[in-house]
Structures are given as C-alpha cells and as structure tokens.
Design an enzyme around this catalytic site. Structure first.
Site, PDB file in Angstrom:
ATOM      1  N   TYR A   1      61.164  67.256  84.349  1.00 23.32           N
ATOM      2  CA  TYR A   1      59.920  68.024  84.508  1.00 23.32           C
ATOM      3  C   TYR A   1      59.548  68.168  85.983  1.00 23.32           C
ATOM      4  O   TYR A   1      58.372  68.174  86.346  1.00 23.32           O
ATOM      5  CB  TYR A   1      58.782  67.374  83.689  1.00 23.32           C
TER       6      TYR A   1
ATOM      7  N   ARG B   1      53.719  67.624  88.711  1.00 21.87           N
ATOM      8  CA  ARG B   1      53.235  66.577  87.796  1.00 21.87           C
ATOM      9  C   ARG B   1      51.997  65.825  88.299  1.00 21.87           C
ATOM     10  O   ARG B   1      51.070  65.606  87.534  1.00 21.87           O
ATOM     11  CB  ARG B   1      54.357  65.603  87.440  1.00 21.87           C
TER      12      ARG B   1
ATOM     13  N   GLY C   1      60.579  61.340  73.501  1.00 22.79           N
ATOM     14  CA  GLY C   1      59.283  60.812  73.895  1.00 22.79           C
ATOM     15  C   GLY C   1      59.264  59.437  74.518  1.00 22.79           C
ATOM     16  O   GLY C   1      58.213  58.994  74.993  1.00 22.79           O
TER      17      GLY C   1
ATOM     18  N   PRO D   1      65.720  62.934  73.265  1.00 23.80           N
ATOM     19  CA  PRO D   1      65.148  62.423  74.512  1.00 23.80           C
ATOM     20  C   PRO D   1      65.382  63.403  75.672  1.00 23.80           C
ATOM     21  O   PRO D   1      66.443  64.023  75.764  1.00 23.80           O
ATOM     22  CB  PRO D   1      65.924  61.124  74.761  1.00 23.80           C
ATOM     23  N   GLY D   2      64.384  63.550  76.518  1.00 22.82           N
ATOM     24  CA  GLY D   2      64.532  64.392  77.711  1.00 22.82           C
ATOM     25  C   GLY D   2      64.284  63.542  78.942  1.00 22.82           C
ATOM     26  O   GLY D   2      65.175  63.246  79.735  1.00 22.82           O
TER      27      GLY D   2
ATOM     28  N   CYS E   1      47.651  75.453  99.969  1.00 24.30           N
ATOM     29  CA  CYS E   1      46.241  75.577 100.337  1.00 24.30           C
ATOM     30  C   CYS E   1      45.292  75.282  99.203  1.00 24.30           C
ATOM     31  O   CYS E   1      44.518  76.149  98.781  1.00 24.30           O
ATOM     32  CB  CYS E   1      46.011  76.970 100.894  1.00 24.30           C
TER      33      CYS E   1
HETATM   34  N1  LLP Z   1      61.335  67.191  71.511  1.00 25.12           N
HETATM   35  C1  LLP Z   1      60.260  67.993  71.508  1.00 25.12           C
HETATM   36  C2  LLP Z   1      60.005  68.817  70.329  1.00 25.12           C
HETATM   37  C3  LLP Z   1      59.408  68.036  72.629  1.00 25.12           C
HETATM   38  O1  LLP Z   1      58.342  68.823  72.613  1.00 25.12           O
HETATM   39  C4  LLP Z   1      59.688  67.235  73.762  1.00 25.12           C
HETATM   40  C5  LLP Z   1      58.850  67.275  74.955  1.00 25.12           C
HETATM   41  C6  LLP Z   1      60.837  66.427  73.725  1.00 25.12           C
HETATM   42  C7  LLP Z   1      61.629  66.414  72.588  1.00 25.12           C
HETATM   43  C8  LLP Z   1      61.240  65.550  74.875  1.00 25.12           C
HETATM   44  O2  LLP Z   1      60.310  64.575  75.172  1.00 25.12           O
HETATM   45  P1  LLP Z   1      60.668  63.478  76.279  1.00 25.12           P
HETATM   46  O3  LLP Z   1      61.767  62.621  75.703  1.00 25.12           O
HETATM   47  O4  LLP Z   1      61.096  64.197  77.492  1.00 25.12           O
HETATM   48  O5  LLP Z   1      59.412  62.746  76.452  1.00 25.12           O
HETATM   49  N2  LLP Z   1      55.874  68.432  81.333  1.00 25.12           N
HETATM   50  C9  LLP Z   1      55.438  67.141  80.829  1.00 25.12           C
HETATM   51  C10 LLP Z   1      56.232  66.699  79.608  1.00 25.12           C
HETATM   52  C11 LLP Z   1      56.199  67.674  78.455  1.00 25.12           C
HETATM   53  C12 LLP Z   1      56.959  67.234  77.249  1.00 25.12           C
HETATM   54  C13 LLP Z   1      57.026  68.304  76.218  1.00 25.12           C
HETATM   55  N3  LLP Z   1      57.815  68.031  75.065  1.00 25.12           N
HETATM   56  C14 LLP Z   1      55.546  66.100  81.937  1.00 25.12           C
HETATM   57  O6  LLP Z   1      55.907  66.448  83.064  1.00 25.12           O
HETATM   58  O7  LLP Z   1      55.199  64.940  81.728  1.00 25.12           O
END
Ligand code: LLP
Length: 421
Positions: free
Chosen positions: A375, A314, A239, A276-277, A346
C-alpha cells in the site's frame, strides 16, 4: 525478518548497498527484496502444509508485475479486485485457474474479461452481483465457480478505514441471510456454488476476531451442506497485521494464523484459500528518500524530505506509523534528534511523523521508510506534479528498475489541450 540490514555501517538490501541504487536511480524510490517477498509467501504456504490450500496474494498491496512474478514463481495464486489487476496478473504469467476475483462492484465488462481469460472463482458480494454474473456467464455459454462473501459482523479491532467485517461495512452479505442467498445462487444458471468467502479487515494485530469469524464460517459450512450445497472451498481472506513499530508491536506470526486455520477448519475436508497482501509485501519494501533541508521551527525541527504524501499516503490517510532510519548507520552513542518528518507538498497533511526520535541526519543524507512495500507505491500519485515514484527490485547482488520514474515531459505531455483552445 527482512533482508534490509546494515553491513559495514551502510544499509543494504540483500547484497546491494542502498547508496549505489540511489546514485543510479535518484530519490525517492521504492525498493523491494526478492528474498523477503519469497520468505513471507513461504511462511503461509508452509504454514498451511497438510491442508489442501492456495495462498492467493492480495495484489492490491503491491501489483508491480515483477513482484507478482516473484510470488507466482514461488507458487502463489492472486486475489484481484479489478479488471486491471486481473490483466496485470495475467501479464505477469499467472494462469486464470489461480486467480480469484474479489470486490463489491465488479462490472459486466470485468466479469466477461475474467470468464474469457479463465478464472478460479468469483467471490460474490451481493444479490444484484449474483444476477449479473449469472447473466454474463450464460451469455458466454460458461458456468463459473463462485463463493459468496459473508459479512460475519465481527469487530476486527483495526483502523476504521480498513475494517470490513462489521454489518455497517459495504462488504459481503449479512451472514444471517446466507442460507437464503445461497439457495437463490444455487438456482441461477451459469453459477456453480462451491464455497464461502470471508475477509474481515486489514492490519489485524490479534487472532481473536479471526477465530470468531472462522467459527461462524464453520457453522455456516455445516448448515449449507445440510441444505444440500457442496461446500468444498473456503476463502478465509487476508488481513494479518505486521509490526510497523518494531520496538513496541508484536502481531501474531503467520504460523499462528495458519495453525488457527488448521484448528478451526481442518476437520471439514475443504480446500482452503487465504488472501494475504500486507504481510507478504509490507516488510519486503522500503521507500528511500533524501533529506532536502533541516529547518528550525519555533519549537521543533522539521526534517524536509524529497518524498512526500503523494509517494506514501498512509501516514496522512490512516495516521499510520512508518519507522524512518538513516541509510548510514549511526555510530554507537551518536547524538539522537527529534524531528517532525515532512515532505515538500503544500499542505500540512504532508507529515510522515511528528516529534519522532531518530538518529541525527543532515541535508543530503539518505533515509529509508520501513514497512513500505504494501500500500505504498500502489497508492502513490502525481499530486503537486511530482512524477510517479519509481520502483526497484533487488535480488542478491543485482538490482533492476521495475517501474521507471517518468521524465517531466512524459508526465506533462499526457495532458491534452482541446483543439478549440
Ligand atoms: N482480501 C480482501 C478482500 C481485501 O479487501 C484485502 C484488503 C485483502 C484481502 C488483503 O488484506 P491484507 O492482508 O493486505 O491486510 N490501503 C490500506 C489497506 C487496505 C486493505 C484493503 N483490503 C492500508 O494502507 O493500510
């Protein structure tokens, strides 16, 4: 810091000039930097040094197998949320013992797949899910490690569509009921309760909500241990946000996030996982596109690109900001312009930015969307019958297509006309 810099007036990814890739692959395309991916992973891995830990990359952010392989080779585990992600991680060579299975709606089939292929732990999110996993595990003669995801009812202060830690969100069990639910889980066959999981949302730009959530997890660890549970692993989620608008955003750094974790849970003698993603993949990727036309509107100029909302959703979905820069560096003092930056799809929702000040560009010029590595490609589609956008990975002076653009025939021939027609 990333590895997309101008050199001799041309934007490079590591040592490769972008126009060279565009000439070989065509536009639009996603472009990732190996060095940036690795660097971002290490910021977390080294930031948690001294704690027993595993950084499980949330592969939903970017699940191309080449990206997974880069991170797995650097030592990452994976956080998966579907059977498809689990199999992708395995295909990229990640061993089951480094894969964590998250998600609110795991099916019987997905559970069985992961148990049979090997799994580090399931993060459970509800009582019915606990019962189902117990049944599936016992039927396979297995006992699986589990944590329970708690919903701490903390406001992550992020976009409503990506906040997950408030009681109105579908995620986890209310932390107030945790002791009761843990007692129930501990009594079920086939489950071994080993820890707690908590993830409160995505693109957090302040550490305070994390601190609040971690404090609650610490108190819960103590309470559950007093109840006799052997809590030895904490999954503290992902997050951490990234700067999308660099000139005016400075979210906390990974080291600050890691120091907070050390401060909060360092004394507990637990193994720590984080997921982290975005921070790993986001600024490790660009979406490269070409200007088709510059169109004069009544009171504005439209920059019409060959990338569209189907390639990067996004902005349309979360009103998110992505910096757009020209691939050829503007000369110092060059004339600036203001554009509505749009794609060819469109609907008016196909707008990347409104009234955006940027360097002046013209038809045929290449531009790059920054912060598109997370994403981006994973959320793309073929809306308007636009073939899936390809992905390219750079490593020093080399580049490779890691997902090709389908030909029109490949795209069209997936449809099947029923025999009766
Ligand atoms: N762990 C869980 C259980 C999650 O649901 C998520 C993200 C992460 C880790 C990773 O979070 P990050 O570190 O990436 O913030 N499509 C959206 C973001 C959706 C995130 C969903 N869950 C966007 O484009 O902003």
């Amino acid at each position: 810091m990333d590895h997309f810099l101008y050199r001799d007036g041309v934007l490079h990814a590591e040592d490769v000039p972008l126009p060279e890739i565009a000439a070989a692959v065509g536009t639009p395309f996603y472009l990732y930097s190996t060095a940036t991916l690795t660097r971002h992973f290490r910021l977390f891995d080294e930031g948690l040094a001294g704690l027993d830990h595993l950084v499980c990359y949330a592969m939903k952010a970017n699940s191309n197998q080449a990206v997974l392989k880069v991170l797995a080779e650097a030592g990452a585990g994976m956080d998966v949320v579907s059977g498809g992600e689990y199999l992708r991680a395995k295909a990229a060579g990640v061993p089951g013992e480094k894969i964590v299975f998250s998600g609110v709606g795991k099916t019987r089939e997905e559970m069985a797949l992961a148990i049979q292929g090997g799994i580090r732990q399931f993060n459970l999110e509800s009582e019915p899910e606990m019962l189902l996993l117990s049944e599936v595990a016992t039927s396979l003669g297995a006992t699986v490690p589990v944590t329970i995801r708690v919903n701490p009812d903390v406001d992550a202060k992020t976009h409503a569509k990506i906040a997950t830690g408030k009681s109105e969100n579908k995620f986890g069990i209310p932390i107030s009921r945790a002791r009761e639910v843990y007692a129930q889980a501990a009594a079920l066959p086939g489950l071994e309760v080993i820890g707690i999981d908590c993830h409160i949302g995505s693109q957090l730009t302040d550490l305070t909500p994390f601190a609040e959530a971690f404090d609650l997890v610490v108190s819960l660890t103590e309470a559950l241990r007093a109840d006799g549970h052997d809590i030895r692993r904490l999954d503290l989620g992902g997050g951490l946000g990234i700067p999308y608008e660099r000139s005016n955003e400075a979210p906390p750094l990974p080291i600050e996030f890691c120091n907070l974790i050390k401060e909060k849970v360092g004394h507990l003698d637990v193994e720590v996982e984080i997921e982290p993603g975005r921070l790993i993949a986001g600024n490790a990727g660009l979406l490269v596109s070409k200007v088709i036309f510059v169109k004069e509107g009544e009171d504005r100029q439209f920059l019409i690109l060959d990338a569209a909302m189907n390639d990067l959703i996004r902005p349309a979905m979360y009103d998110s900001y992505h910096e757009v820069i020209p691939v050829i560096e503007p000369a110092p003092g060059a004339e600036p312009a203001t554009y509505d930056i749009v794609g060819p799809v469109c609907e008016s929702g196909d707008t990347f930015a409104k009234r955006r000040a940027m360097a002046k560009v013209g038809a045929g010029d290449l531009v790059a969307f920054r912060s598109a590595g997370a994403y981006g490609a994973v959320m793309s589609s073929e809306y308007n019958s636009r073939p899936m956008v390809p992905e390219v990975l750079v490593h020093e002076h080399q580049f490779a297509v890691i997902r090709p653009r389908p030909t029109f025939d490949e795209m069209i021939n997936r449809d099947i006309i029923p025999e009766w027609m």
